[in-house]
Enzyme design. Structure first.
Site, PDB file in Angstrom:
ATOM      1  N   MET A  36       0.766  -1.223   0.040  1.00 58.59           N
ATOM      2  CA  MET A  36      -0.011   0.283   0.162  1.00 58.59           C
ATOM      3  C   MET A  36       0.877   1.237  -0.003  1.00 58.59           C
ATOM      4  SD  MET A  36      -3.409  -0.992   2.104  1.00 58.59           S
ATOM      5  CE  MET A  36      -2.760  -0.602   3.624  1.00 58.59           C
ATOM      6  N   HIS A  43       9.710  -3.413   3.390  1.00 60.00           N
ATOM      7  CA  HIS A  43       9.345  -3.545   1.991  1.00 60.00           C
ATOM      8  C   HIS A  43      10.570  -3.946   0.986  1.00 60.00           C
ATOM      9  CE1 HIS A  43       5.668  -1.000   3.019  1.00 60.00           C
ATOM     10  NE2 HIS A  43       5.144  -2.206   2.761  1.00 60.00           N
ATOM     11  N   ASP A 163       2.869  -9.698   9.110  1.00 59.63           N
ATOM     12  CA  ASP A 163       1.059  -9.826   8.703  1.00 59.63           C
ATOM     13  C   ASP A 163       1.009 -11.082   8.809  1.00 59.63           C
ATOM     14  OD1 ASP A 163       0.653  -6.922   8.831  1.00 59.63           O
ATOM     15  OD2 ASP A 163       1.815  -6.952   6.899  1.00 59.63           O
ATOM     16  N   GLN A 166      -2.586 -12.363   7.612  1.00 58.55           N
ATOM     17  CA  GLN A 166      -2.994 -12.037   6.280  1.00 58.55           C
ATOM     18  C   GLN A 166      -2.077 -13.174   5.412  1.00 58.55           C
ATOM     19  OE1 GLN A 166      -2.360  -8.052   4.505  1.00 58.55           O
ATOM     20  NE2 GLN A 166      -0.521  -8.515   4.089  1.00 58.55           N
ATOM     21  N   SER A 198       6.614  -0.968  10.085  1.00 56.50           N
ATOM     22  CA  SER A 198       5.330  -0.759   9.555  1.00 56.50           C
ATOM     23  C   SER A 198       5.057   0.910   9.000  1.00 56.50           C
ATOM     24  CB  SER A 198       4.381  -0.582  10.795  1.00 56.50           C
ATOM     25  OG  SER A 198       3.024  -0.097  10.446  1.00 56.50           O
TER      26      SER A 198
HETATM   27  O1  PAF Z   1       0.052  -5.733   3.570  1.00 49.89           O
HETATM   28  C1  PAF Z   1      -0.437  -4.957   2.822  1.00 49.89           C
HETATM   29  O2  PAF Z   1       0.166  -3.872   2.572  1.00 49.89           O
HETATM   30  C2  PAF Z   1      -1.780  -5.124   2.221  1.00 49.89           C
HETATM   31  O3  PAF Z   1      -2.595  -5.598   3.170  1.00 49.89           O
HETATM   32  C3  PAF Z   1      -1.935  -5.687   0.722  1.00 49.89           C
HETATM   33  C4  PAF Z   1      -1.296  -7.186   0.725  1.00 49.89           C
HETATM   34  C5  PAF Z   1      -0.890  -4.953  -0.016  1.00 49.89           C
HETATM   35  C6  PAF Z   1      -3.169  -5.571   0.239  1.00 49.89           C
HETATM   36  O4  PAF Z   1      -3.868  -4.484   0.157  1.00 49.89           O
END
Ligand code: PAF
Length: 290
Positions: A36, A43, A163, A166, A198
């Site tokens: 996002m 990242h 996460d 997720q 984060s």
């Molecule tokens: O982890 C994230 O940044 C979001 O939940 C994702 C996987 C890009 C989905 O919007």
């Protein structure tokens, strides 16, 4: 002088599909990092892993409205495409896919629409941890990830273990819906002081950040207690929870089987110890697999 690649930004589905089919004609292996935006070193580690394993790396940047609740921070979520592009260029990312809201959800508003097809992961994966307080969050995540996979059609997709819920839900979706994408789980990355990376860390004041450091201390303590032979999950959680700063609003500090998210009473192999707190209104999560 060494040429620096400038990452190309594509904002619509037709163009990214065209680029991807060109790569596929050349038999290039495509690595995908869904994000996002507001990219941080967590990242970056996913991108570096993708660069090692794939010929082409595509990063998506899309603040997905349907995974935010009405009282959550969708509007103020950090959006910084140009500095994200600099990071991607430095790391050699070929393409950023940054679609507009209308491209991904034509005719829909910021909330789930009854007229929109949603992916609904099984309740047993959703009725605990973040799913308890963030109603519909994982429906929104699973839906956008499936859409992104259908658009980008990657060979590999990279997700962080921070996460954890997720990641499990995405893997379950892939298995249940027979999607031909290889999920690569990457370790959670921490800042030098131990705080899990984060995009929301940006909101923390110096004072609230100090309080937030007690989260990783409590998780480490849980690991130490386990290593010293304590096996009762409730004792481990209550003793390590003593390290949490009293100003933290604890949403959960719990342990589950790291593969199935089923409750565990005794520590064994592969236990997910996970925590979510609010600090001065900012929600942070962290976990360790012990
Ligand atoms: O982890 C994230 O940044 C979001 O939940 C994702 C996987 C890009 C989905 O919007």
């Amino acid at each position: 002088m060494k040429d620096t690649l400038i990452t190309k930004i594509i904002d619509n589905i037709a163009d990214i599909r065209r680029e991807v089919s060109r790569f596929k004609e050349k038999k290039a292996k495509i690595g995908f990092v869904p994000t996002m935006g507001a990219l941080h070193i967590g990242h970056e580690s996913l991108i570096k892993q993708a660069k090692k394993e794939c010929d082409i790396v595509i990063v998506s940047i899309f603040v997905n409205s349907i995974q935010f609740g009405p009282a959550e921070d969708f509007d103020k979520y950090p959006r910084q495409l140009e500095s994200d592009r600099e990071i991607c260029s430095k790391l050699g990312v070929e393409i950023i896919f940054a679609p507009a809201q209308e491209e991904m959800y034509p005719h829909s508003g910021n909330s789930l629409e009854e007229s929109f097809t949603m992916v609904v992961p099984p309740l047993t994966y959703q009725d605990k941890l973040c799913g308890k307080s963030r109603k519909d969050h994982f429906n929104g995540v699973a839906t956008v990830v499936l859409k992104l996979f259908n658009i980008v059609t990657p060979d590999n997709a990279y997700f962080g273990k921070k996460d954890a819920q997720q990641l499990l839900i995405i893997k379950k979706m892939l298995k249940d819906l027979n999607l031909p994408v290889q999920i690569v789980d990457c370790p959670a990355i921490r800042e030098p002081d131990g705080l899990a990376c984060s995009s929301r860390n940006k909101y923390l004041t110096e004072e609230s950040r100090k309080k937030a450091l007690s989260i990783s201390k409590a998780l480490k303590k849980a690991e130490e207690l386990h290593n010293s032979g304590l096996s009762s999950v409730s004792s481990i959680i209550s003793r390590s929870g003593e390290l949490l700063h009293p100003d933290l609003e604890i949403e959960y500090f719990e342990a589950y089987n790291a593969d199935t998210l089923m409750p565990v009473e005794k520590m064994g192999e592969n236990v997910l110890v996970a925590i979510a707190v609010k600090i001065d209104g900012i929600r942070l999560i962290d976990n360790l697999i012990i």
